[in-house]
Design an enzyme around this catalytic site. Structure first.
Site, mmCIF file in Angstrom:
data_model
loop_
_atom_site.group_PDB
_atom_site.id
_atom_site.type_symbol
_atom_site.label_atom_id
_atom_site.label_comp_id
_atom_site.label_asym_id
_atom_site.label_seq_id
_atom_site.Cartn_x
_atom_site.Cartn_y
_atom_site.Cartn_z
ATOM 1 N N GLY A 183 2.662 -0.912 4.493
ATOM 2 C CA GLY A 183 2.555 0.518 4.181
ATOM 3 C C GLY A 183 3.924 1.129 3.935
ATOM 4 O O GLY A 183 4.490 1.038 2.840
ATOM 5 N N GLY A 184 4.481 1.731 4.979
ATOM 6 C CA GLY A 184 5.738 2.479 4.871
ATOM 7 C C GLY A 184 6.851 1.744 4.133
ATOM 8 O O GLY A 184 7.515 2.313 3.258
ATOM 9 N N GLU A 203 -5.433 -5.103 10.764
ATOM 10 C CA GLU A 203 -4.457 -4.029 10.997
ATOM 11 C C GLU A 203 -4.808 -3.312 12.305
ATOM 12 O O GLU A 203 -5.688 -2.431 12.303
ATOM 13 C CB GLU A 203 -4.517 -2.993 9.863
ATOM 14 C CG GLU A 203 -4.101 -3.508 8.517
ATOM 15 C CD GLU A 203 -3.586 -2.370 7.619
ATOM 16 O OE1 GLU A 203 -2.444 -2.476 7.164
ATOM 17 O OE2 GLU A 203 -4.309 -1.388 7.388
ATOM 18 N N GLY A 206 2.041 2.374 11.233
ATOM 19 C CA GLY A 206 3.035 3.439 11.150
ATOM 20 C C GLY A 206 3.742 3.765 12.454
ATOM 21 O O GLY A 206 4.452 4.764 12.555
ATOM 22 N N HIS A 213 -9.888 0.915 5.066
ATOM 23 C CA HIS A 213 -8.603 1.195 5.717
ATOM 24 C C HIS A 213 -8.839 2.203 6.833
ATOM 25 O O HIS A 213 -9.636 3.137 6.691
ATOM 26 C CB HIS A 213 -7.593 1.749 4.691
ATOM 27 C CG HIS A 213 -6.197 1.771 5.245
ATOM 28 N ND1 HIS A 213 -5.765 2.749 6.112
ATOM 29 C CD2 HIS A 213 -5.150 0.916 5.085
ATOM 30 C CE1 HIS A 213 -4.506 2.499 6.448
ATOM 31 N NE2 HIS A 213 -4.112 1.385 5.839
ATOM 32 N N SER A 241 3.091 -1.912 10.710
ATOM 33 C CA SER A 241 4.514 -1.932 11.076
ATOM 34 C C SER A 241 5.229 -3.246 10.760
ATOM 35 O O SER A 241 6.096 -3.685 11.513
ATOM 36 C CB SER A 241 4.694 -1.579 12.556
ATOM 37 O OG SER A 241 4.263 -0.264 12.798
ATOM 38 N N LYS A 256 0.004 4.197 -0.271
ATOM 39 C CA LYS A 256 -0.718 5.356 0.310
ATOM 40 C C LYS A 256 -0.562 6.570 -0.608
ATOM 41 O O LYS A 256 -0.457 6.403 -1.821
ATOM 42 C CB LYS A 256 -0.260 5.620 1.748
ATOM 43 C CG LYS A 256 -0.397 4.362 2.617
ATOM 44 C CD LYS A 256 -0.295 4.624 4.088
ATOM 45 C CE LYS A 256 -0.464 3.305 4.846
ATOM 46 N NZ LYS A 256 -0.468 3.429 6.285
ATOM 47 N N ASN A 278 0.844 -1.186 0.000
ATOM 48 C CA ASN A 278 0.000 0.000 0.000
ATOM 49 C C ASN A 278 0.889 1.249 0.000
ATOM 50 O O ASN A 278 1.430 1.624 1.043
ATOM 51 C CB ASN A 278 -0.915 -0.039 1.241
ATOM 52 C CG ASN A 278 -1.780 1.203 1.347
ATOM 53 O OD1 ASN A 278 -1.814 2.038 0.447
ATOM 54 N ND2 ASN A 278 -2.499 1.326 2.458
HETATM 55 P P1 13P Z 1 2.693 0.575 7.962
HETATM 56 O O1 13P Z 1 3.243 -0.667 7.354
HETATM 57 O O2 13P Z 1 3.391 1.824 7.534
HETATM 58 O O3 13P Z 1 2.536 0.460 9.454
HETATM 59 O O4 13P Z 1 1.203 0.749 7.382
HETATM 60 C C1 13P Z 1 0.341 -0.312 7.436
HETATM 61 C C2 13P Z 1 -0.800 0.010 6.585
HETATM 62 O O5 13P Z 1 -1.568 0.917 6.865
HETATM 63 C C3 13P Z 1 -0.981 -0.786 5.355
HETATM 64 O O6 13P Z 1 -2.236 -0.583 4.808
#
Ligand code: 13P
Length: 234
Positions: free
Chosen positions: A216-217, A158, A164, A86, A195, A8, A6
């Site tokens: 995500g990140g 999640e 994050g 989400h 994370s 984002k 993702n």
């Molecule tokens: P992180 O991996 O940055 O914690 O984000 C998770 C997320 O929101 C994936 O959709």
């Protein structure tokens, strides 16, 4: 194993151009990789080995809905997966379970796999409400769907407090919550997100807790994603 990336609201046109040529060089030995870029980049991405996902879809069908993107439009750009619910959309864009339910119905009609994100807040966790929160979110999101339709959905657990933050639940906690989802929805794939990194992915994978990860990140760092895939495929 499924790995969904993702991105984002990251990557400009030029940055994505480079990113998409790099992602095609990842070595995969059986991992199903799903790239979920910003909507602007969907039309420029195509790959025979990486699937395409969308971060959002309209709860309306095609029509006079300025600024929206319908499931049918996504399908015409070869989108096969789509995030719904989400936490960032629930929180910042007031997305409700009712709206999420309409989005899921639109996606299923177009044969796009919904990736339904669910998770508890820190406060809910501390009050031992996680199980109730997760099951309520799923139940309302799948209202009026047939058993066969429900089984098409990928569920992404999640925990909100983990997104994050660099903090994740213990393997035991994740297992307990995923088991409780699978008790009620035994035929749905369940991903973990929040994370995910190179340190924690190995244990989660070895313990055979999840069907994959929603990332995500870290998704922006393809060198690390390659290492992560290598650990998972070991
Ligand atoms: P992180 O991996 O940055 O914690 O984000 C998770 C997320 O929101 C994936 O959709």
């Amino acid at each position: 194993m499924i790995i969904a990336l993702n991105n984002k609201c990251h990557l400009t046109k030029e940055e994505f151009f480079l990113y998409q040529s790099n992602i095609k060089n990842l070595h995969l030995k059986g991992t199903k990789l799903v790239l979920i870029p910003s909507a602007l980049h969907i039309s420029s991405f195509s790959s025979s080995k990486i699937s395409l996902g969308s971060q959002n879809v309209s709860s309306h069908e095609m029509g006079p809905y300025t600024g929206e993107i319908s499931a049918k439009q996504l399908k015409s750009y070869h989108v096969d997966y789509c995030l719904v619910g989400h936490y960032e959309r629930r929180l910042m864009f007031s997305e409700t379970n009712r709206e999420i339910n309409r989005k899921i119905k639109n996606l299923i009609k177009e044969d796009i796999v919904p990736i339904l994100c669910i998770g508890e807040t820190k406060e809910e966790k501390e009050n031992h409400l996680t199980r109730d929160v997760l099951l309520k979110e799923i139940k309302e999101a799948v209202a009026e769907l047939s058993k066969e339709e429900v089984e098409k959905i990928i569920i992404a657990y999640e925990p909100i407090w983990s997104i994050g933050t660099g903090v994740i639940p213990s393997g035991e906690e994740i297992k307990r919550h995923i088991d409780c989802i699978k008790n009620v929805y035994p035929n749905n794939k369940v991903l973990y997100g929040g994370s995910v990194n190179l340190d924690n992915v190995e244990k989660l994978t070895l313990d055979n807790i999840v069907d994959g990860y929603l990332i995500g990140g870290l998704s922006l760092h393809l060198d690390k994603i390659q290492l992560l895939i290598d650990k998972i495929e070991k």
